[in-house]
Design a protein around this motif. Structure first.
Motif, PDB file in Angstrom:
ATOM      1  N   GLU A 107     -21.296  51.671  13.477  1.00 47.73           N
ATOM      2  CA  GLU A 107     -22.558  51.164  13.567  1.00 47.73           C
ATOM      3  C   GLU A 107     -22.644  49.926  14.300  1.00 47.73           C
ATOM      4  OE1 GLU A 107     -23.066  50.085   9.300  1.00 47.73           O
ATOM      5  OE2 GLU A 107     -23.739  52.101   8.948  1.00 47.73           O
ATOM      6  N   VAL A 108     -23.816  49.451  15.078  1.00 46.49           N
ATOM      7  CA  VAL A 108     -23.793  48.524  16.373  1.00 46.49           C
ATOM      8  C   VAL A 108     -25.000  47.638  16.047  1.00 46.49           C
ATOM      9  CG1 VAL A 108     -23.686  48.128  18.702  1.00 46.49           C
ATOM     10  CG2 VAL A 108     -22.595  50.180  17.789  1.00 46.49           C
ATOM     11  N   ALA A 109     -24.791  46.322  16.005  1.00 49.56           N
ATOM     12  CA  ALA A 109     -26.240  45.566  16.046  1.00 49.56           C
ATOM     13  C   ALA A 109     -25.907  44.399  17.077  1.00 49.56           C
ATOM     14  CB  ALA A 109     -26.308  44.977  14.596  1.00 49.56           C
ATOM     15  N   SER A 110     -27.098  43.674  17.519  1.00 51.19           N
ATOM     16  CA  SER A 110     -27.241  42.799  18.265  1.00 51.19           C
ATOM     17  C   SER A 110     -28.529  42.080  18.184  1.00 51.19           C
ATOM     18  CB  SER A 110     -26.779  43.175  19.641  1.00 51.19           C
ATOM     19  OG  SER A 110     -26.960  41.938  20.741  1.00 51.19           O
ATOM     20  N   ALA A 111     -28.532  40.771  18.436  1.00 49.30           N
ATOM     21  CA  ALA A 111     -29.599  40.058  18.244  1.00 49.30           C
ATOM     22  C   ALA A 111     -30.088  39.512  19.721  1.00 49.30           C
ATOM     23  CB  ALA A 111     -29.587  38.746  17.502  1.00 49.30           C
ATOM     24  N   GLN A 112     -29.144  39.867  20.442  1.00 48.68           N
ATOM     25  CA  GLN A 112     -29.307  39.659  21.881  1.00 48.68           C
ATOM     26  C   GLN A 112     -29.127  40.832  22.824  1.00 48.68           C
ATOM     27  OE1 GLN A 112     -30.288  36.971  23.697  1.00 48.68           O
ATOM     28  NE2 GLN A 112     -30.337  35.350  22.180  1.00 48.68           N
ATOM     29  N   PRO A 113     -29.655  42.069  22.652  1.00 48.32           N
ATOM     30  CA  PRO A 113     -29.169  43.328  23.014  1.00 48.32           C
ATOM     31  C   PRO A 113     -29.281  43.331  24.529  1.00 48.32           C
ATOM     32  CG  PRO A 113     -31.581  43.410  22.150  1.00 48.32           C
ATOM     33  CD  PRO A 113     -30.773  41.957  21.799  1.00 48.32           C
ATOM     34  N   ILE A 114     -30.138  42.592  25.257  1.00 47.27           N
ATOM     35  CA  ILE A 114     -30.149  42.884  26.644  1.00 47.27           C
ATOM     36  C   ILE A 114     -28.904  42.344  27.384  1.00 47.27           C
ATOM     37  CG2 ILE A 114     -31.501  42.419  28.897  1.00 47.27           C
ATOM     38  CD1 ILE A 114     -32.830  44.532  26.751  1.00 47.27           C
ATOM     39  N   LEU A 115     -28.460  40.948  26.779  1.00 46.19           N
ATOM     40  CA  LEU A 115     -27.315  40.434  27.420  1.00 46.19           C
ATOM     41  C   LEU A 115     -26.196  41.101  26.991  1.00 46.19           C
ATOM     42  CD1 LEU A 115     -26.323  38.074  28.893  1.00 46.19           C
ATOM     43  CD2 LEU A 115     -26.335  36.542  27.087  1.00 46.19           C
ATOM     44  N   ALA A 116     -26.075  41.426  25.763  1.00 49.40           N
ATOM     45  CA  ALA A 116     -24.759  42.112  25.232  1.00 49.40           C
ATOM     46  C   ALA A 116     -24.552  43.496  25.839  1.00 49.40           C
ATOM     47  CB  ALA A 116     -24.811  42.243  23.640  1.00 49.40           C
ATOM     48  N   CYS A 117     -25.868  44.343  26.086  1.00 53.06           N
ATOM     49  CA  CYS A 117     -25.557  45.642  26.154  1.00 53.06           C
ATOM     50  C   CYS A 117     -25.570  46.082  27.609  1.00 53.06           C
ATOM     51  CB  CYS A 117     -26.624  46.537  25.597  1.00 53.06           C
ATOM     52  SG  CYS A 117     -26.339  46.609  23.636  1.00 53.06           S
ATOM     53  N   LEU A 118     -26.702  45.341  28.537  1.00 50.07           N
ATOM     54  CA  LEU A 118     -26.833  45.601  29.686  1.00 50.07           C
ATOM     55  C   LEU A 118     -26.195  44.640  30.753  1.00 50.07           C
ATOM     56  CD1 LEU A 118     -30.728  46.546  29.947  1.00 50.07           C
ATOM     57  CD2 LEU A 118     -28.427  48.183  29.688  1.00 50.07           C
ATOM     58  N   ALA A 119     -25.940  43.368  30.369  1.00 45.18           N
ATOM     59  CA  ALA A 119     -25.238  42.490  31.328  1.00 45.18           C
ATOM     60  C   ALA A 119     -23.750  42.317  30.961  1.00 45.18           C
ATOM     61  CB  ALA A 119     -25.879  41.124  30.939  1.00 45.18           C
ATOM     62  N   SER A 120     -23.349  42.893  29.885  1.00 42.77           N
ATOM     63  CA  SER A 120     -21.668  43.023  29.582  1.00 42.77           C
ATOM     64  C   SER A 120     -21.368  44.547  29.369  1.00 42.77           C
ATOM     65  CB  SER A 120     -21.563  42.332  28.391  1.00 42.77           C
ATOM     66  OG  SER A 120     -20.251  42.068  28.347  1.00 42.77           O
ATOM     67  N   GLN A 121     -21.862  45.057  28.356  1.00 43.15           N
ATOM     68  CA  GLN A 121     -21.313  46.527  27.952  1.00 43.15           C
ATOM     69  C   GLN A 121     -21.446  47.671  28.856  1.00 43.15           C
ATOM     70  OE1 GLN A 121     -23.053  48.061  24.258  1.00 43.15           O
ATOM     71  NE2 GLN A 121     -20.834  48.753  23.681  1.00 43.15           N
ATOM     72  N   TYR A 122     -22.675  47.742  29.514  1.00 43.84           N
ATOM     73  CA  TYR A 122     -22.946  48.763  30.252  1.00 43.84           C
ATOM     74  C   TYR A 122     -21.767  48.969  31.406  1.00 43.84           C
ATOM     75  CZ  TYR A 122     -25.442  51.593  34.042  1.00 43.84           C
ATOM     76  OH  TYR A 122     -25.852  52.465  35.156  1.00 43.84           O
ATOM     77  N   ALA A 123     -21.421  50.286  31.865  1.00 45.71           N
ATOM     78  CA  ALA A 123     -20.242  50.462  32.624  1.00 45.71           C
ATOM     79  C   ALA A 123     -21.034  50.828  33.980  1.00 45.71           C
ATOM     80  CB  ALA A 123     -19.576  51.967  32.098  1.00 45.71           C
ATOM     81  N   GLY A 124     -21.192  49.753  34.725  1.00 46.21           N
ATOM     82  CA  GLY A 124     -21.902  49.850  35.989  1.00 46.21           C
ATOM     83  C   GLY A 124     -21.340  49.339  37.233  1.00 46.21           C
ATOM     84  N   TRP A 125     -19.933  48.968  37.140  1.00 45.60           N
ATOM     85  CA  TRP A 125     -19.448  48.272  38.003  1.00 45.60           C
ATOM     86  C   TRP A 125     -18.263  49.427  38.671  1.00 45.60           C
ATOM     87  CZ3 TRP A 125     -15.760  43.364  38.227  1.00 45.60           C
ATOM     88  CH2 TRP A 125     -15.475  43.056  39.681  1.00 45.60           C
ATOM     89  N   SER A 126     -18.728  50.183  40.045  1.00 43.37           N
ATOM     90  CA  SER A 126     -17.999  51.158  40.662  1.00 43.37           C
ATOM     91  C   SER A 126     -16.622  50.438  41.335  1.00 43.37           C
ATOM     92  CB  SER A 126     -19.033  51.801  41.434  1.00 43.37           C
ATOM     93  OG  SER A 126     -18.027  52.949  42.139  1.00 43.37           O
ATOM     94  N   LEU A 127     -15.528  51.001  40.812  1.00 39.32           N
ATOM     95  CA  LEU A 127     -14.334  50.682  41.426  1.00 39.32           C
ATOM     96  C   LEU A 127     -13.580  51.562  41.692  1.00 39.32           C
ATOM     97  CD1 LEU A 127     -13.467  48.091  38.658  1.00 39.32           C
ATOM     98  CD2 LEU A 127     -14.190  47.513  40.912  1.00 39.32           C
ATOM     99  N   SER A 128     -12.974  51.696  43.181  1.00 37.71           N
ATOM    100  CA  SER A 128     -12.280  52.777  43.681  1.00 37.71           C
ATOM    101  C   SER A 128     -11.258  52.588  44.484  1.00 37.71           C
ATOM    102  CB  SER A 128     -13.244  53.769  44.050  1.00 37.71           C
ATOM    103  OG  SER A 128     -13.990  53.348  45.338  1.00 37.71           O
ATOM    104  N   ALA A 129     -10.437  53.452  44.750  1.00 35.92           N
ATOM    105  CA  ALA A 129      -9.121  53.335  45.864  1.00 35.92           C
ATOM    106  C   ALA A 129      -8.883  54.582  46.255  1.00 35.92           C
ATOM    107  CB  ALA A 129      -8.032  52.817  45.200  1.00 35.92           C
TER     108      ALA A 129
END
Length: 339
Positions: free
Chosen positions: A94-116
């Motif tokens: 179960e997951v909850a947030s009163a700051q869902p945009i900041l918590a989920c999109l600005a932090s949790q989302y796996a969006g930074w591509s890192l490669s070698a």
């Protein structure tokens, strides 16, 4: 720092500072959580949550809250049975947030591509999508311009869904882009085939809904609260099977309740368009869908990446709209063997 435009993410909140005590707690409980902690020669702290150690679902829960920048709550919930009334699966997240945009999109989302490259990776290519608070320090993704958010903090933490240590070139890039000294960075490694890895991915059920809402063009500033849950499958030692299970948990078992501002028409339209059942690829295991598209994520219908069932409540009218539905029977066929 001043807050951004009314209703949008508060820039006065630092996801890395909020996550810091959670990281300290994770490390302090390393033995209890069956995770490993080491300090690299250059000073970077690495948490192994399932590569050379067993790890645990409890560690995955803790990592899920770290990923949300300390602005979300994640917990394990046991149903105590397998009947329809309790969801047909014994363990849920179960997951909850009163700051869902900041918590989920600005932090949790796996969006930074890192490669070698193979040469940079010591004979093997490396690729991972970074998630967690340190993304907001680097702000390398266009999403951060849209959110009008960038973090400033004396330390950062990044989560990588990998089964080996990232090569030095990747670690150096993270340090450079985040403007951190080595002793200010913590890397948490969570292979999907581990208990912690599976749990921290399923804990993204709310984030998946927010990302889908963003793709549908719903105003992010109007999403003011979110609660979600999804069944937690056992991890498979096969990383491909494990990845399929965590996706299926959200696509066919994920339930999300969003509270939104704005008009009723927009709230109703979001509820209608959000569920994964809108996808032409809906109804089969994710592993099969992925295989049929030759393991190319970009060929899969984007509408599939969504929770199974949604409720959207309007603050303007007090009305709630519902759409979609879970398919626990499908998950039980995929996950369950009767003794």
């Amino acid at each position: 720092m001043k807050e951004a435009a009314k209703g949008f993410v508060p820039t006065s909140l630092s996801v890395n500072e909020r996550a810091a005590p959670l990281v300290e707690g994770l490390i302090a409980a390393a033995t209890e959580l069956r995770i490993g902690v080491e300090r690299l020669e250059n000073g970077v702290t690495v948490v192994d949550a399932g590569i050379a150690v067993r790890g645990s679902a409890a560690a995955g829960v803790a990592i899920g809250e770290i990923c949300m920048g300390g602005l979300g709550q994640v917990r394990l919930a046991t149903t105590g049975g397998t009947g329809a009334a309790d969801g047909g699966w014994p363990t849920w997240l179960e997951v909850a947030s009163a700051q869902p945009i900041l918590a989920c999109l600005a932090s949790q989302y796996a969006g930074w591509s890192l490669s070698a490259s193979k040469e940079e990776g010591g004979g093997k290519k490396f690729f991972s999508l970074g998630s967690g608070p340190a993304r907001a320090l680097a702000a390398r993704e266009a999403l951060f311009d849209e959110l009008r958010y960038r973090d400033r903090a004396p330390a950062g933490v990044l989560v990588l869904e990998v089964d080996r240590m990232p090569p030095p070139v990747v670690v150096d890039k993270v340090l450079r882009d985040c403007e951190l000294a080595p002793d200010q960075l913590t890397l948490i490694l969570t292979p999907t085939s581990s208990l912690a890895g599976s749990a921290q991915v399923v804990a993204r059920v709310l984030e998946v809904a927010l990302h889908k809402a963003h793709e549908l063009g719903f105003p992010l500033a109007d999403i003011v609260g979110g609660n979600a849950r999804a069944p937690l499958p056992a991890p498979s030692p096969d990383s491909g099977v494990a990845m399929g299970r965590t996706n299926d948990a959200i696509l066919y078992g994920g339930q999300v309740h969003l509270t939104v501002a704005g008009g009723d028409d927009a709230a109703r339209d979001l509820a209608r368009r959000l569920p994964s059942s809108n996808s032409r690829d809906y109804g089969r295991s994710f592993a099969d869908v992925f295989r049929d598209y030759d393991y190319d994520f970009y060929r899969i219908d984007p509408a599939l990446f969504a929770p199974a069932e949604v409720w959207v409540s309007s603050l303007e009218s007090g009305r709630t709209w519902h759409a979609g539905g879970t398919d626990i029977a499908l998950l039980r066929r995929l996950w369950l063997d009767e003794a």
